[in-house]
Design a protein around this motif. Structure first.
Motif, PDB file in Angstrom:
ATOM      1  N   ALA A   2       0.824  -1.210   0.000  1.00  0.00           N
ATOM      2  CA  ALA A   2       0.000   0.000   0.000  1.00  0.00           C
ATOM      3  C   ALA A   2       0.856   1.257   0.000  1.00  0.00           C
ATOM      4  N   ALA A   3       2.050   1.171   0.602  1.00  0.00           N
ATOM      5  CA  ALA A   3       2.914   2.347   0.683  1.00  0.00           C
ATOM      6  C   ALA A   3       4.346   1.927   0.989  1.00  0.00           C
ATOM      7  N   GLY A  46       0.247  16.781  -7.184  1.00  0.00           N
ATOM      8  CA  GLY A  46       0.555  17.857  -6.242  1.00  0.00           C
ATOM      9  C   GLY A  46       1.650  17.526  -5.244  1.00  0.00           C
ATOM     10  N   GLY A  47       2.403  16.453  -5.494  1.00  0.00           N
ATOM     11  CA  GLY A  47       3.520  16.096  -4.620  1.00  0.00           C
ATOM     12  C   GLY A  47       3.087  15.721  -3.224  1.00  0.00           C
ATOM     13  N   ARG A  79      -1.225  19.425   5.236  1.00  0.00           N
ATOM     14  CA  ARG A  79      -1.815  18.493   6.197  1.00  0.00           C
ATOM     15  C   ARG A  79      -0.761  17.648   6.914  1.00  0.00           C
ATOM     16  N   PHE A  80       0.343  17.343   6.209  1.00  0.00           N
ATOM     17  CA  PHE A  80       1.341  16.422   6.746  1.00  0.00           C
ATOM     18  C   PHE A  80       2.747  17.026   6.646  1.00  0.00           C
ATOM     19  N   VAL A 101       3.206   8.352   2.933  1.00  0.00           N
ATOM     20  CA  VAL A 101       2.130   7.365   2.852  1.00  0.00           C
ATOM     21  C   VAL A 101       0.914   7.969   2.143  1.00  0.00           C
ATOM     22  N   ASP A 102       0.602   9.205   2.440  1.00  0.00           N
ATOM     23  CA  ASP A 102      -0.493   9.904   1.766  1.00  0.00           C
ATOM     24  C   ASP A 102      -0.252   9.956   0.253  1.00  0.00           C
ATOM     25  N   TYR A 103       0.966  10.279  -0.142  1.00  0.00           N
ATOM     26  CA  TYR A 103       1.275  10.311  -1.577  1.00  0.00           C
ATOM     27  C   TYR A 103       1.110   8.916  -2.196  1.00  0.00           C
TER      28      TYR A 103
END
Length: 195
Positions: free
Chosen positions: A88-89, A106-107, A112-113, A120-122
């Motif tokens: 997943a990441a 958007g990199g 937010r982080f 992980v969000d990316y």
């Protein structure tokens, strides 16, 4: 400012364990439908630091097999830490991705982080684009985790945890690369005795 087709993100506290690691990452990320590739990271002691990331395990997410002995992970002669596999990441401590994909999405979300979960969000946003994330044990590096990070930044801020849990609640319930029969309270892929 970089015009190269691939972007490598590498922490300043990471060092190569041998040759060929970058060639392996480039090979993996240039395969069809691969958006990101990440390496196997070891602590200087030889314990595993990163072999992919599991979502919704030990909190919002955890490095798979963190602090495990690499040779003690064989499940019936299969060792997932020694297997190229979809995850997943992967950690941004050593992550390679396509420049056009990174810019289009958007990199890293620095709003937010600013410290934690931006990698992980990316990765999860890349998964939403139907691109795969690959972990490869053939690229091995040592990670002196948090060695260069100030103590005040060693843990995720509660605001970052809340933002991650809000944005990725579906993944927190079901990481598509983590077997639901495994416990969510350990990074070591142990059978959940409560099922």
């Amino acid at each position: 400012a970089c015009s190269a087709p691939l972007l490598l993100f590498l922490n300043d506290d990471v060092e190569a364990a041998g040759e060929g690691w970058l060639r392996e990452l480039v090979f993996q990320v240039t395969r069809a439908d691969i958006g990101i590739a990440g390496a196997k990271l070891l602590y200087p002691s030889g314990l595993l630091q990163h072999a992919g990331i599991n979502i919704g395990v030990c909190g919002p997410c955890v490095n798979a097999f963190a602090r495990c002995e690499p040779d003690q992970l064989a499940f019936r002669a299969w060792n997932p830490a020694e297997t190229v596999r979809n995850v997943a990441a992967v950690t941004g401590a050593c992550l390679i991705t396509h420049r056009d994909l990174f810019l289009r999405l958007g990199g890293f979300d620095e709003q937010r982080f600013p410290v934690a979960y931006n990698d992980v969000d990316y990765c999860l946003r890349v998964l939403q684009q139907e691109q795969r994330i690959v972990y490869t044990p053939r690229a091995v590096l040592f990670h002196h985790e948090a060695y260069s990070k100030p103590l005040s930044l060693a843990h995720a801020h509660p605001r970052e945890v809340a933002a991650f849990e809000s944005r990725w609640s579906a993944f927190l319930q079901h990481d598509p690369y983590y077997n639901p029969n495994l416990t969510r309270s350990s990074p070591g892929w142990k059978i959940d005795d409560e099922l």
